[in-house]
Design a protein around this motif. Structure first.
Motif, PDB file in Angstrom:
ATOM      1  N   ARG A 127       0.907  -1.157  -0.130  1.00  0.00           N
ATOM      2  CA  ARG A 127      -0.031  -0.090   0.010  1.00  0.00           C
ATOM      3  C   ARG A 127       0.944   1.185  -0.089  1.00  0.00           C
ATOM      4  NH1 ARG A 127      -5.219   0.938   1.559  1.00  0.00           N
ATOM      5  NH2 ARG A 127      -5.601  -1.059   2.465  1.00  0.00           N
ATOM      6  N   THR A 129       1.436   5.608  -1.374  1.00  0.00           N
ATOM      7  CA  THR A 129       0.902   6.733  -2.000  1.00  0.00           C
ATOM      8  C   THR A 129       1.941   7.459  -3.008  1.00  0.00           C
ATOM      9  OG1 THR A 129      -0.344   7.455   0.064  1.00  0.00           O
ATOM     10  CG2 THR A 129       0.112   9.143  -1.507  1.00  0.00           C
ATOM     11  N   ARG A 151      -2.392  12.998  -6.833  1.00  0.00           N
ATOM     12  CA  ARG A 151      -1.620  11.851  -6.079  1.00  0.00           C
ATOM     13  C   ARG A 151      -2.561  10.556  -6.164  1.00  0.00           C
ATOM     14  NH1 ARG A 151       1.912  13.354  -2.469  1.00  0.00           N
ATOM     15  NH2 ARG A 151       1.528  11.827  -1.079  1.00  0.00           N
ATOM     16  N   GLU A 153      -3.525   6.398  -4.734  1.00  0.00           N
ATOM     17  CA  GLU A 153      -3.457   5.393  -3.755  1.00  0.00           C
ATOM     18  C   GLU A 153      -3.294   4.042  -4.389  1.00  0.00           C
ATOM     19  OE1 GLU A 153      -2.888   5.998  -0.369  1.00  0.00           O
ATOM     20  OE2 GLU A 153      -3.208   8.026  -0.565  1.00  0.00           O
ATOM     21  N   HIS A 155      -2.898  -0.119  -3.688  1.00  0.00           N
ATOM     22  CA  HIS A 155      -3.065  -1.058  -2.977  1.00  0.00           C
ATOM     23  C   HIS A 155      -3.164  -2.267  -3.772  1.00  0.00           C
ATOM     24  CE1 HIS A 155      -5.746  -3.178   0.546  1.00  0.00           C
ATOM     25  NE2 HIS A 155      -4.604  -3.487   0.511  1.00  0.00           N
TER      26      HIS A 155
END
Length: 428
Positions: A127, A129, A151, A153, A155
């Motif tokens: 995970r 960023t 930005r 994320e 995962h």
């Protein structure tokens, strides 16, 4: 990691321009060693110039480096594949020369995408960023996600990879069993790269480092827009060109599939520095294994581009392992394939690529089952290329800028040139 010396026998075989699996393996090994050395140089720069990048950029780079090391321990093969991706080399060359401050920070931020892609390919759960400059998260060799928030994320767990970039930008990718394949999928805002038929190369019209910011020489190079690329027959032309080479010289087709990993579409060139008679094509010294080209008019023209640029890649990879000429030479020479005078490095590069094409034309003019139009063009091009190569070899043999290995190499080129004869036998 320092590349091993090139044995004289291997150098002689490379000089002939003929496909050779052992030569290809040696060049790829040398390219990987060079890529690792450049990554170590970047680490050394950051360690030496602790104020060159912001504290936040330096800390983020260190975390991403740890992620890369973790992925490499888990499965080194796909990590090597990501590090050796040609456009990773283009990014790395920029990072090594970027001025201190915000420019260097932006280059370092992109390393997160490289490390994350390597971890995904290695099957790691993670995970993380990531920054998405200009609102686009680019994963080298895979694709890109539009990210309005700048930005993203990411995962990954098991076979599932979820990427969220703000708003409606979401991608769901699935990893193949074993983890070594390219994760594939889709979702709002996601654009995946297209894998080209007949090999492992991709059509990359998304990577932010696919075109040099200042062009090459006097010619500005602009990346083709994805919308335009989607409407044009790039993949079909690639497939047709490889089929044409396969029918003429199967070994060359296999060599192209083994060496070339990415095709970068260029927008049509309109500058007066380029005559427009042929497609604009190039191989970046920092990104061997990648072909940058405007759209060729047909399969035959595309085949010429692929053979030509493959030999620029071979020469670039070889020169990194064993210098063939001394740096800083000031001599300029006229050659038949360019209107502008060329340094010895350019003469050698061009002579090598044109010798390979001369070899191709000889086989196309005499091979069974070769299309008639391709056969006729081969007869015409053989004579023209043969004369141009002869002039260039004379320049090289008289030059004092070549190293001992360079003289041996050009001697091998001359021997192969002589073996091709004055005209294709039984041309009709």
């Amino acid at each position: 990691m320092t590349p091993a010396p090139v044995p004289a026998a291997l150098l002689a075989r490379l000089a002939r321009t003929r496909p050779d699996a052992a030569c290809t393996a040696a060049l790829r090994s040398g390219l990987h060693a060079r890529r690792l050395l450049l990554f170590k140089s970047l680490l050394a720069r950051l360690d030496r110039q602790r104020t060159g990048a912001s504290a936040a950029a330096g800390e983020r780079f260190a975390r991403h480096w740890q992620l890369l090391e973790y992925a490499e321990r888990r499965d080194p093969a796909p990590v090597r594949d990501v590090l050796d991706y040609p456009l990773t080399g283009a990014w790395l060359a920029g990072a090594l020369t970027a001025p201190e401050g915000p420019v260097l920070d932006r280059y370092l931020a992109y390393f997160g995408s490289i490390a994350a892609t390597a971890a995904l390919r290695a099957g790691c759960d993670l995970r993380v960023t990531l920054d998405a400059p200009a609102g686009l998260l680019s994963l080298p060799g895979l694709g890109a996600l539009r990210c309005p928030s700048h930005r993203a994320e990411l995962h990954a767990r098991g076979h599932t990879v979820r990427i969220t970039g703000g708003g409606q930008a979401r991608a769901l990718l699935l990893r193949s069993t074993g983890g070594r394949g390219r994760p594939a999928g889709g979702g709002p805002g996601w654009s995946g790269l297209r894998v080209l038929d007949g090999g492992n190369a991709v059509l990359d019209d998304l990577n932010p480092y696919r075109v040099p910011p200042r062009g090459i020489g006097a010619v500005a190079m602009h990346a083709a827009d994805r919308a335009a690329v989607a409407q044009e027959p790039w993949a079909r032309r690639w497939r047709q060109a490889l089929a044409l080479i396969e029918g003429t010289d199967p070994g060359r087709a296999a060599e192209i599939r083994a060496i070339q990993r990415v095709l970068v579409p260029l927008a049509p060139v309109t500058t007066t520095a380029y005559d427009g008679r042929h497609p604009m094509s190039a191989t970046l010294r920092s990104a061997p294994g990648g072909v940058l080209t405007s759209l060729p008019s047909g399969a035959g023209e595309f085949a010429e581009v692929l053979v030509h640029e493959t030999h620029h890649t071979k020469m670039a990879a070889l020169h990194e392992r064993v210098p063939l000429y001394r740096p800083g030479g000031e001599g300029l020479h006229r050659v038949g394939w360019r209107p502008d005078p060329r340094p010895v490095a350019g003469v050698l590069q061009g002579a090598y690529a044109h010798l390979a094409l001369t070899d191709l034309w000889r086989r196309a003019a005499t091979g069974p089952g070769v299309p008639a139009a391709w056969r006729r063009r081969a007869g015409e091009q053989f004579a023209q290329h043969r004369e141009q190569v002869a002039e260039a070899l004379s320049i090289l043999q008289e030059s004092d800028e070549l190293t001992n290995e360079g003289r041996q190499f050009t001697g091998g080129m001359k021997e192969h040139y002589a073996s091709l004869g004055a005209s294709p036998p039984a041309f009709g």
